[in-house]
Design a protein around this motif. Structure first.
Motif, PDB file in Angstrom:
ATOM      1  N   ASN A  11       0.639  -1.220   0.048  1.00 16.59           N
ATOM      2  CA  ASN A  11       0.055   0.099  -0.115  1.00 16.59           C
ATOM      3  C   ASN A  11       0.906   1.300  -0.139  1.00 16.59           C
ATOM      4  O   ASN A  11       0.594   2.396  -0.433  1.00 16.59           O
ATOM      5  N   LYS A  12       2.142   1.209   0.580  1.00 17.69           N
ATOM      6  CA  LYS A  12       2.869   2.380   0.554  1.00 17.69           C
ATOM      7  C   LYS A  12       3.867   2.625  -0.563  1.00 17.69           C
ATOM      8  O   LYS A  12       4.323   3.648  -0.872  1.00 17.69           O
ATOM      9  N   LEU A  13       3.523   1.469  -1.521  1.00 15.32           N
ATOM     10  CA  LEU A  13       4.327   1.753  -2.891  1.00 15.32           C
ATOM     11  C   LEU A  13       3.844   2.935  -3.812  1.00 15.32           C
ATOM     12  O   LEU A  13       2.416   3.012  -3.686  1.00 15.32           O
ATOM     13  N   PRO A  14       4.752   3.299  -4.443  1.00 19.17           N
ATOM     14  CA  PRO A  14       4.166   4.630  -5.328  1.00 19.17           C
ATOM     15  C   PRO A  14       3.149   4.004  -6.510  1.00 19.17           C
ATOM     16  O   PRO A  14       3.556   2.868  -6.876  1.00 19.17           O
ATOM     17  N   LEU A  15       2.236   4.936  -7.121  1.00 24.26           N
ATOM     18  CA  LEU A  15       1.543   4.244  -8.150  1.00 24.26           C
ATOM     19  C   LEU A  15       2.210   3.557  -9.399  1.00 24.26           C
ATOM     20  O   LEU A  15       1.698   2.732  -9.660  1.00 24.26           O
ATOM     21  N   PRO A  16       3.220   4.391  -9.990  1.00 24.39           N
ATOM     22  CA  PRO A  16       3.858   3.647 -10.709  1.00 24.39           C
ATOM     23  C   PRO A  16       4.691   2.286 -10.611  1.00 24.39           C
ATOM     24  O   PRO A  16       4.683   1.485 -11.743  1.00 24.39           O
ATOM     25  N   VAL A  17       5.190   2.259  -9.270  1.00 20.30           N
ATOM     26  CA  VAL A  17       5.712   0.887  -9.112  1.00 20.30           C
ATOM     27  C   VAL A  17       4.391  -0.253  -9.028  1.00 20.30           C
ATOM     28  O   VAL A  17       4.829  -1.129  -9.561  1.00 20.30           O
ATOM     29  N   LYS A  18       3.540   0.226  -8.455  1.00 19.00           N
ATOM     30  CA  LYS A  18       2.265  -0.723  -8.558  1.00 19.00           C
ATOM     31  C   LYS A  18       1.801  -1.340  -9.862  1.00 19.00           C
ATOM     32  O   LYS A  18       1.610  -2.234 -10.509  1.00 19.00           O
ATOM     33  N   ALA A  19       1.930  -0.107 -10.650  1.00 20.62           N
ATOM     34  CA  ALA A  19       1.394  -0.321 -11.999  1.00 20.62           C
ATOM     35  C   ALA A  19       2.199  -1.221 -12.839  1.00 20.62           C
ATOM     36  O   ALA A  19       1.732  -2.065 -13.483  1.00 20.62           O
ATOM     37  N   SER A  20       3.510  -0.951 -12.529  1.00 20.11           N
ATOM     38  CA  SER A  20       4.708  -1.761 -13.263  1.00 20.11           C
ATOM     39  C   SER A  20       4.477  -3.028 -12.897  1.00 20.11           C
ATOM     40  O   SER A  20       4.525  -4.086 -13.778  1.00 20.11           O
ATOM     41  N   PHE A  21       4.331  -3.385 -11.631  1.00 22.85           N
ATOM     42  CA  PHE A  21       4.196  -4.509 -11.079  1.00 22.85           C
ATOM     43  C   PHE A  21       2.962  -5.590 -11.565  1.00 22.85           C
ATOM     44  O   PHE A  21       3.170  -6.698 -12.196  1.00 22.85           O
ATOM     45  N   TRP A  22       1.740  -4.869 -11.784  1.00 21.88           N
ATOM     46  CA  TRP A  22       0.710  -5.434 -12.344  1.00 21.88           C
ATOM     47  C   TRP A  22       0.644  -5.600 -13.806  1.00 21.88           C
ATOM     48  O   TRP A  22       0.112  -6.550 -14.303  1.00 21.88           O
ATOM     49  N   PHE A  23       1.333  -4.690 -14.442  1.00 23.93           N
ATOM     50  CA  PHE A  23       1.582  -4.961 -15.931  1.00 23.93           C
ATOM     51  C   PHE A  23       2.549  -5.988 -16.314  1.00 23.93           C
ATOM     52  O   PHE A  23       2.154  -7.000 -17.166  1.00 23.93           O
ATOM     53  N   MET A  24       3.623  -6.306 -15.470  1.00 23.80           N
ATOM     54  CA  MET A  24       4.346  -7.408 -15.558  1.00 23.80           C
ATOM     55  C   MET A  24       3.636  -8.737 -15.198  1.00 23.80           C
ATOM     56  O   MET A  24       3.814  -9.748 -15.843  1.00 23.80           O
ATOM     57  N   PHE A  25       2.666  -8.513 -14.093  1.00 27.73           N
ATOM     58  CA  PHE A  25       2.066  -9.800 -13.813  1.00 27.73           C
ATOM     59  C   PHE A  25       1.009 -10.211 -14.786  1.00 27.73           C
ATOM     60  O   PHE A  25       1.114 -11.381 -15.179  1.00 27.73           O
ATOM     61  N   ALA A  26       0.487  -9.185 -15.498  1.00 22.40           N
ATOM     62  CA  ALA A  26      -0.497  -9.798 -16.613  1.00 22.40           C
ATOM     63  C   ALA A  26       0.250 -10.301 -17.602  1.00 22.40           C
ATOM     64  O   ALA A  26      -0.306 -11.174 -18.391  1.00 22.40           O
ATOM     65  N   ILE A  28       2.946 -11.861 -17.545  1.00 24.29           N
ATOM     66  CA  ILE A  28       3.358 -13.417 -17.185  1.00 24.29           C
ATOM     67  C   ILE A  28       2.230 -14.037 -17.277  1.00 24.29           C
ATOM     68  O   ILE A  28       2.346 -15.329 -17.789  1.00 24.29           O
ATOM     69  N   ILE A  29       1.068 -13.895 -16.823  1.00 23.68           N
ATOM     70  CA  ILE A  29      -0.393 -14.703 -16.809  1.00 23.68           C
ATOM     71  C   ILE A  29      -0.325 -14.671 -18.344  1.00 23.68           C
ATOM     72  O   ILE A  29      -0.733 -16.243 -18.590  1.00 23.68           O
ATOM     73  N   ASN A  30      -0.372 -13.933 -19.009  1.00 23.90           N
ATOM     74  CA  ASN A  30      -0.635 -14.012 -20.685  1.00 23.90           C
ATOM     75  C   ASN A  30       0.194 -15.302 -21.325  1.00 23.90           C
ATOM     76  O   ASN A  30      -0.121 -15.956 -21.962  1.00 23.90           O
ATOM     77  N   LYS A  31       1.415 -14.951 -21.061  1.00 27.62           N
ATOM     78  CA  LYS A  31       2.652 -15.504 -21.614  1.00 27.62           C
ATOM     79  C   LYS A  31       2.311 -17.149 -21.132  1.00 27.62           C
ATOM     80  O   LYS A  31       2.684 -18.150 -21.928  1.00 27.62           O
ATOM     81  N   GLY A  32       2.216 -17.074 -19.988  1.00 29.27           N
ATOM     82  CA  GLY A  32       1.906 -18.486 -19.040  1.00 29.27           C
ATOM     83  C   GLY A  32       0.727 -19.345 -19.889  1.00 29.27           C
ATOM     84  O   GLY A  32       0.746 -20.555 -20.056  1.00 29.27           O
ATOM     85  N   ILE A  33      -0.402 -18.630 -20.225  1.00 33.02           N
ATOM     86  CA  ILE A  33      -1.413 -19.476 -21.006  1.00 33.02           C
ATOM     87  C   ILE A  33      -1.269 -19.711 -22.258  1.00 33.02           C
ATOM     88  O   ILE A  33      -1.467 -20.830 -22.495  1.00 33.02           O
ATOM     89  N   SER A  34      -0.411 -19.007 -22.846  1.00 37.47           N
ATOM     90  CA  SER A  34       0.274 -19.379 -24.158  1.00 37.47           C
ATOM     91  C   SER A  34       1.071 -20.501 -23.998  1.00 37.47           C
ATOM     92  O   SER A  34       1.050 -21.359 -24.857  1.00 37.47           O
ATOM     93  N   PHE A  35       1.821 -20.481 -23.062  1.00 32.61           N
ATOM     94  CA  PHE A  35       2.948 -21.549 -22.888  1.00 32.61           C
ATOM     95  C   PHE A  35       2.043 -22.775 -22.446  1.00 32.61           C
ATOM     96  O   PHE A  35       2.524 -23.942 -23.047  1.00 32.61           O
ATOM     97  N   ILE A  36       1.159 -22.786 -21.559  1.00 26.59           N
ATOM     98  CA  ILE A  36       0.370 -24.017 -21.181  1.00 26.59           C
ATOM     99  C   ILE A  36      -0.349 -24.482 -22.423  1.00 26.59           C
ATOM    100  O   ILE A  36      -0.556 -25.762 -22.614  1.00 26.59           O
ATOM    101  N   SER A  37      -1.065 -23.633 -23.159  1.00 20.94           N
ATOM    102  CA  SER A  37      -1.773 -24.111 -24.224  1.00 20.94           C
ATOM    103  C   SER A  37      -1.013 -24.714 -25.550  1.00 20.94           C
ATOM    104  O   SER A  37      -1.750 -25.491 -26.058  1.00 20.94           O
ATOM    105  N   THR A  38       0.164 -24.429 -25.795  1.00 23.19           N
ATOM    106  CA  THR A  38       0.952 -24.764 -26.685  1.00 23.19           C
ATOM    107  C   THR A  38       1.093 -26.301 -26.824  1.00 23.19           C
ATOM    108  O   THR A  38       0.807 -26.984 -27.954  1.00 23.19           O
ATOM    109  N   PRO A  39       1.281 -27.062 -25.560  1.00 22.57           N
ATOM    110  CA  PRO A  39       1.226 -28.512 -25.995  1.00 22.57           C
ATOM    111  C   PRO A  39      -0.216 -28.998 -26.383  1.00 22.57           C
ATOM    112  O   PRO A  39      -0.251 -30.276 -27.008  1.00 22.57           O
ATOM    113  N   ILE A  40      -1.162 -28.258 -25.746  1.00 20.26           N
ATOM    114  CA  ILE A  40      -2.416 -28.807 -26.229  1.00 20.26           C
ATOM    115  C   ILE A  40      -2.680 -28.884 -27.880  1.00 20.26           C
ATOM    116  O   ILE A  40      -3.204 -29.779 -28.366  1.00 20.26           O
TER     117      ILE A  40
END
Length: 482
Positions: A11-26, A28-40
Motif C-alpha cells: 500500500n505504501k508503494l508509489p502508483l507507478p511501481v504498483k502499475a509496473s508490477f501489475w503490468f508485468m504480472f498480466a 506473465i499470466i498471458n505468456k503463461g496461458i500461451s505456454f500452457i496451451s501450446t502442448p495442447i
C-alpha cells in the motif's frame, strides 16, 4: 502477520511501481496461458497446421506495422504530454486514422493477393481474419496505451487476462469440434473474442473522445512515426523471416518444428522485457546524473543472469520440447541453443540502444535494424537451402551478434560526438556472450547422451555454487549500486 506486513508495504508503494508490477504480472499470466496451451494445440493440430498457424502469426506481426504505422507506440506517449488536456480526443482521432489506413491496406492486399499468394503462403480467408483482427486490436492498443500512461492498471490487467483466457478457450473448443481446417477455427476463436471485447472498447474510445477528425493530430503523429516504420519492420523481419522462409523453402511441417523451438525464446524474452522495462528508465536517470559506471556494472550482472537462464533452457531442451510438442517435434531441440543465445544478444544490443535513444540518435537505431534484416534474409536464403531449417537458428544468432556489434559501434560514435563516457565494457560483454554461446551449442552434441548431459549439468551447477560462495563480498557490493 506476514501477510499484513506485505499488504502494508504494498500500500505504501508509489502508483507507478504498483502499475509496473501489475503490468508485468498480466504479461506473465498471458505468456503463461500461451505456454500452457501450446502442448495442447501441438497435439490437436497436425505439424503442417501448426506451421501455418505460426506463419500466420509472423505475417500478422509484420502486416500490422504497415497497417497501423505503430501509431499506438512510438508517438503515443509523446502525444500524451503534448496534448495533455485532450488525451481522449487525441485517442479517438488516432483510432479513426488508423482504421482508415488499415482498411486501405487491407483493400490493397486483397486486390494484389493473386500476386502475393506465393510470397505470403496463406489462404485468403486467413488474410481477412488477420486484418479484421488488426482493426479491433488497434482500439485496444490505443485504449491500453492511454490507461498505462495514467497508471490505470486494474482495467488493463483485467481486460488483457480475461480476453486471453476467453480467446484460448473458444479456439480450443472450435478446434476440437471441427475436423477440417483446424487452423482456421483456431484463428476464428481468437477473432470472435477480439471482435466482441475490443469492439466494446472501440465504441468506448470513440464516444469518450468525440473527435473523429483532427488534421493537426494526424499530421503530427504520422510525420513522427513514419521514419520509424523501417526500424519496426526491420526488427520484425529479423524476428519473423525465419519461419516465413522455412515455410516457402522447406514446408509447413518444418516451419512448425522451428516455431515450437522459438516458443522457448519468446518465454525468455518475457523475462528480458520485464528487466528492460525497469532498466531503461534507470539507465536514463544515471546518464542524466553522469553516473555511467553504475550502468556498466548493472549491465554485466543482467547479462550474466540472462545468460544463465538461456543456458538452462539449452541444457534441458529435450525435456522442454517433449513437454511442448511431444516426440514428433524432437528435432526442435537442436534449434534451442542458437535461438536461446539470440535472446542473450538481444539483451546486449538493448543496452547499447538505450544510449542512442537517450541522446535521440534514432537514425543509428534504424540503420542497424535495416542492415541486419537484409543480412538475415540473405543468409537464410543461402543456408536454409543448403543445410535445412535448423540453419535458420544459427543465422539468427549470427545476425544478432552483428546487430549488437553495429549498435556498439554506433553507440561509441555517439559518445565520442557528445564527449560523454562510454558506460559499457564492450569487449567483456561480447566475451561473456560468446562463452555462453559456445557452451550452449556444445551441449547440443550431448542431447542423445542423457547421463553425460546430466553429469555436465551437475558439474556446472556445482561450479556456480562454488563461485557464488567464494564471491559473496563482491556480489554484496554490486547489489549496493543504486
Amino acid at each position: 502477520m506476514m501477510l499484513n506486513k506485505l499488504k502494508t508495504t504494498y500500500n505504501k508503494l508509489p502508483l507507478p511501481v504498483k502499475a509496473s508490477f501489475w503490468f508485468m504480472f498480466a504479461e506473465i499470466i498471458n505468456k503463461g496461458i500461451s505456454f500452457i496451451s501450446t502442448p495442447i494445440f501441438t497435439r490437436l493440430l497436425s505439424k503442417s497446421d501448426y506451421g501455418y498457424n505460426s506463419v500466420y502469426n509472423s505475417w500478422a506481426t509484420i502486416l500490422s506495422i504497415i497497417a497501423t504505422l505503430q501509431l499506438s507506440t512510438g508517438v503515443f506517449n509523446k502525444a500524451m504530454i503534448k496534448y495533455e488536456d485532450a488525451r481522449k480526443e487525441y485517442t479517438s482521432s488516432m483510432l479513426v486514422i488508423t482504421t482508415l489506413i488499415t482498411l486501405l491496406n487491407m483493400t490493397a492486399v486483397i486486390i494484389l493477393y493473386p500476386c502475393l499468394e506465393k510470397i505470403i503462403g496463406l489462404p485468403i480467408s486467413y488474410i481477412y481474419i488477420l486484418y479484421i483482427n488488426i482493426l479491433f486490436s488497434s482500439a485496444a492498443s490505443f485504449w491500453m496505451a492511454r490507461e498505462r500512461f495514467s497508471y490505470n492498471y486494474k482495467s488493463v490487467v483485467s481486460v488483457t487476462v480475461v480476453t486471453n483466457i476467453l480467446a484460448v478457450a473458444l479456439s480450443l473448443l472450435l478446434v476440437i469440434e471441427n475436423d477440417s481446417d483446424k487452423v482456421f477455427y483456431r484463428l476464428l476463436g481468437n477473432l470472435i473474442v477480439h471482435v466482441v471485447v475490443y469492439g466494446v472498447i472501440f465504441v468506448k474510445v470513440i464516444i469518450e473522445g468525440k473527435r473523429l477528425i483532427n488534421v493537426e493530430y494526424w499530421k503530427y503523429s504520422i510525420l513522427f512515426n513514419l521514419p520509424l516504420v523501417p526500424h519496426y519492420l526491420s526488427q520484425q523481419v529479423l524476428n519473423q523471416s525465419d519461419r516465413i522462409m522455412i515455410l516457402n523453402m522447406c514446408g509447413s511441417s518444418d516451419a512448425a518444428v522451428y516455431s515450437l523451438a522459438y516458443q522457448l525464446a519468446i518465454l525468455m524474452q518475457l523475462v528480458l522485457n520485464a528487466i528492460h522495462a525497469t532498466f531503461m528508465p534507470w539507465t536514463f536517470q544515471k546518464l542524466k546524473k553522469g553516473q555511467n559506471k553504475d550502468i556498466g556494472l548493472r549491465s554485466l550482472q543482467i547479462e550474466v543472469i540472462i545468460g544463465v537462464l538461456c543456458l538452462t533452457f539449452s541444457l534441458f531442451a529435450p525435456e522442454l520440447i517433449l513437454i511442448l510438442g511431444g516426440k514428433d517435434y524432437s528435432v526442435a531441440v537442436y534449434i534451442v541453443p542458437p535461438v536461446s543465445m539470440s535472446v542473450l544478444l538481444m539483451t546486449i544490443y538493448s543496452f547499447f540502444g538505450n544510449i542512442q535513444f537517450y541522446y535521440e540518435k534514432t537514425t543509428f537505431v534504424m540503420a542497424a535494424s535495416i542492415i541486419t534484416a537484409f543480412l538475415n534474409v540473405a543468409l537464410n536464403y543461402v543456408f536454409i537451402d543448403k543445410y535445412g531449417f535448423i540453419a535458420a537458428g544459427y543465422t539468427t544468432l549470427f545476425c544478432y551478434i552483428v546487430y549488437s556489434a553495429i549498435h556498439y559501434t554506433f553507440m561509441i560514435r555517439v559518445c565520442r560526438e557528445l564527449n560523454v563516457e562510454n558506460p559499457y565494457n564492450g569487449k567483456l560483454m561480447f566475451l561473456i556472450a560468446i562463452l555462453f554461446s559456445l557452451i550452449s551449442i556444445s551441449i547440443s552434441f550431448l542431447y542423445e547422451f542423457v547421463i553425460i548431459r546430466y553429469i555436465v549439468i551437475l558439474v556446472l551447477a556445482l561450479a556456480v555454487c562454488i563461485w557464488i560462495s567464494k564471491n559473496k563480498d563482491i556480489l554484496k557490493k554490486s547489489t549496493e549500486v543504486q
